[in-house]
Design an enzyme around this catalytic site. Structure first.
Site, PDB file in Angstrom:
ATOM      1  N   ASP A   1       0.836  -1.208   0.000  1.00  0.00           N
ATOM      2  CA  ASP A   1       0.000   0.000   0.000  1.00  0.00           C
ATOM      3  C   ASP A   1       0.869   1.257   0.000  1.00  0.00           C
ATOM      4  O   ASP A   1       1.989   1.241   0.509  1.00  0.00           O
ATOM      5  CB  ASP A   1      -0.890  -0.038   1.253  1.00  0.00           C
TER       6      ASP A   1
ATOM      7  N   HIS B   1       2.663   3.354  -8.959  1.00  0.00           N
ATOM      8  CA  HIS B   1       2.457   1.924  -9.241  1.00  0.00           C
ATOM      9  C   HIS B   1       3.657   1.351 -10.011  1.00  0.00           C
ATOM     10  O   HIS B   1       4.073   0.222  -9.763  1.00  0.00           O
ATOM     11  CB  HIS B   1       1.177   1.709 -10.049  1.00  0.00           C
TER      12      HIS B   1
ATOM     13  N   LEU C   1      11.775 -19.933  -5.196  1.00  0.00           N
ATOM     14  CA  LEU C   1      10.713 -19.158  -4.539  1.00  0.00           C
ATOM     15  C   LEU C   1       9.335 -19.449  -5.141  1.00  0.00           C
ATOM     16  O   LEU C   1       9.180 -19.503  -6.365  1.00  0.00           O
ATOM     17  CB  LEU C   1      11.010 -17.652  -4.700  1.00  0.00           C
TER      18      LEU C   1
HETATM   19  C1  FPP Z   1      -1.961   0.319  -3.223  1.00  0.00           C
HETATM   20  O1  FPP Z   1      -1.506   1.639  -3.314  1.00  0.00           O
HETATM   21  C2  FPP Z   1      -1.454  -0.452  -4.324  1.00  0.00           C
HETATM   22  C3  FPP Z   1      -2.227  -1.038  -5.274  1.00  0.00           C
HETATM   23  C4  FPP Z   1      -3.694  -0.949  -5.313  1.00  0.00           C
HETATM   24  C5  FPP Z   1      -1.648  -1.801  -6.389  1.00  0.00           C
HETATM   25  C6  FPP Z   1      -0.361  -2.513  -6.103  1.00  0.00           C
HETATM   26  C7  FPP Z   1       0.273  -2.792  -7.412  1.00  0.00           C
HETATM   27  C8  FPP Z   1       1.592  -2.720  -7.670  1.00  0.00           C
HETATM   28  C9  FPP Z   1       2.629  -2.474  -6.651  1.00  0.00           C
HETATM   29  C10 FPP Z   1       2.076  -2.900  -9.062  1.00  0.00           C
HETATM   30  C11 FPP Z   1       1.770  -4.194  -9.706  1.00  0.00           C
HETATM   31  C12 FPP Z   1       2.624  -5.320  -9.249  1.00  0.00           C
HETATM   32  C13 FPP Z   1       3.335  -6.130 -10.071  1.00  0.00           C
HETATM   33  C14 FPP Z   1       4.027  -7.325  -9.508  1.00  0.00           C
HETATM   34  C15 FPP Z   1       3.492  -5.880 -11.518  1.00  0.00           C
HETATM   35  P1  FPP Z   1      -2.573   2.811  -3.409  1.00  0.00           P
HETATM   36  O2  FPP Z   1      -2.732   3.165  -4.839  1.00  0.00           O
HETATM   37  O3  FPP Z   1      -3.825   2.432  -2.718  1.00  0.00           O
HETATM   38  O4  FPP Z   1      -1.816   3.945  -2.642  1.00  0.00           O
HETATM   39  P2  FPP Z   1      -2.475   5.104  -1.744  1.00  0.00           P
HETATM   40  O5  FPP Z   1      -3.201   4.400  -0.627  1.00  0.00           O
HETATM   41  O6  FPP Z   1      -1.275   5.859  -1.276  1.00  0.00           O
HETATM   42  O7  FPP Z   1      -3.364   5.887  -2.646  1.00  0.00           O
END
Ligand code: FPP
Length: 242
Positions: A21, A38, A132
């Site tokens: 997150d 992201h 892994l």
């Molecule tokens: C939460 O941050 C994150 C997500 C909803 C997506 C997580 C995805 C990735 C890290 C990229 C994809 C992964 C791979 C392996 C290709 P948020 O957007 O909710 O952040 P915020 O709470 O600060 O708004």
């Protein structure tokens, strides 16, 4: 406070699950679009796979896209899907080289056909790998997973291949997306939120939880070691008495 222990003397959790997150906030702090957060988050996820294996972790499961994430803007959803597409393709070679076995959990039926195809190719081509066990949750929701499992189980009862009295926790578990995997020992959530957000609700019943204020794109091996140090301070009794 967590006590410093040498990594080689630490009790390493067999299975670590991560809620990555804080990508949006990381980008906002830098006046960048959320999508840049992201992209950096995806790079960090790749690096953490190597770090996890170096530390002796055997199973790593990450929450890349939840069943609720479709509510985000079309642009953000499209970008996340493209990141996953790119990841599936670029991982084919990397996972073969690093002996990583990739699994994807979640309801794949709502994903675009080309993405589903790359996921199957990656799962198929890495299924004999012995390094892994890396699992990516895409269009995953814990309640949705349980409902899908109940439907499969009910069908088996209806067609007489499963006896109702034979249903126990192990049998139910075998209907989940994570059937072949051990339960997570440690669940990590970055960016200061203190909730589990529908991530592996059945599986984390006895997991230790580690929350950190660090935003996912800033997470690194040092932070992973801190989480494991915290895990080493916990006294896991699984409901019993020691
Ligand atoms: C939460 O941050 C994150 C997500 C909803 C997506 C997580 C995805 C990735 C890290 C990229 C994809 C992964 C791979 C392996 C290709 P948020 O957007 O909710 O952040 P915020 O709470 O600060 O708004």
């Amino acid at each position: 406070m967590t006590k410093k222990i040498k990594t080689e003397e630490m009790n390493i959790p067999g299975h670590v699950a991560i809620i990555m997150d804080g990508n949006g906030r990381w980008a906002k702090k830098r006046l960048l679009p959320r999508t840049a957060g992201h992209a950096q988050g995806a790079r960090v996820a790749e690096q953490i796979c190597d770090d996890a294996w170096d530390l002796g972790i055997k199973y790593l499961t990450i929450y890349a896209f939840s069943t609720e994430n479709w509510k985000r803007s079309e642009e953000e959803v499209g970008m996340l899907m493209n990141l996953l597409r790119k990841y599936m393709l670029s991982s084919l070679e990397k996972c073969a080289k690093n002996n990583v076995r990739v699994r994807v959990i979640g309801d794949k039926t709502r994903l675009a056909e080309d993405l589903r195809k790359s996921i199957s190719e990656l799962e198929e081509s890495t299924k004999e790998n012995t390094g892994l066990n890396f699992t990516i949750a895409i269009n995953y929701g814990g309640r949705d997973e349980i409902v899908r499992a109940v439907k499969k189980l009910a069908k088996d009862v209806k067609n007489n291949s499963l006896d109702i009295d034979g249903i126990d926790e192990d049998v139910f578990n075998s209907y989940l997306d994570t059937a072949e995997m051990p339960y997570p020992d440690l669940m990590i959530r970055t960016s200061g939120e203190l909730r589990s957000s529908n991530f592996l609700p059945w599986q984390i019943a006895y997991s230790e939880f580690y929350f950190t204020d660090v935003l996912w794109p800033d997470f690194d091996k040092k932070e992973l070691i801190k989480a494991i140090e915290y895990y080493n301070q916990r006294d896991r009794r699984f409901g019993g008495v020691k």
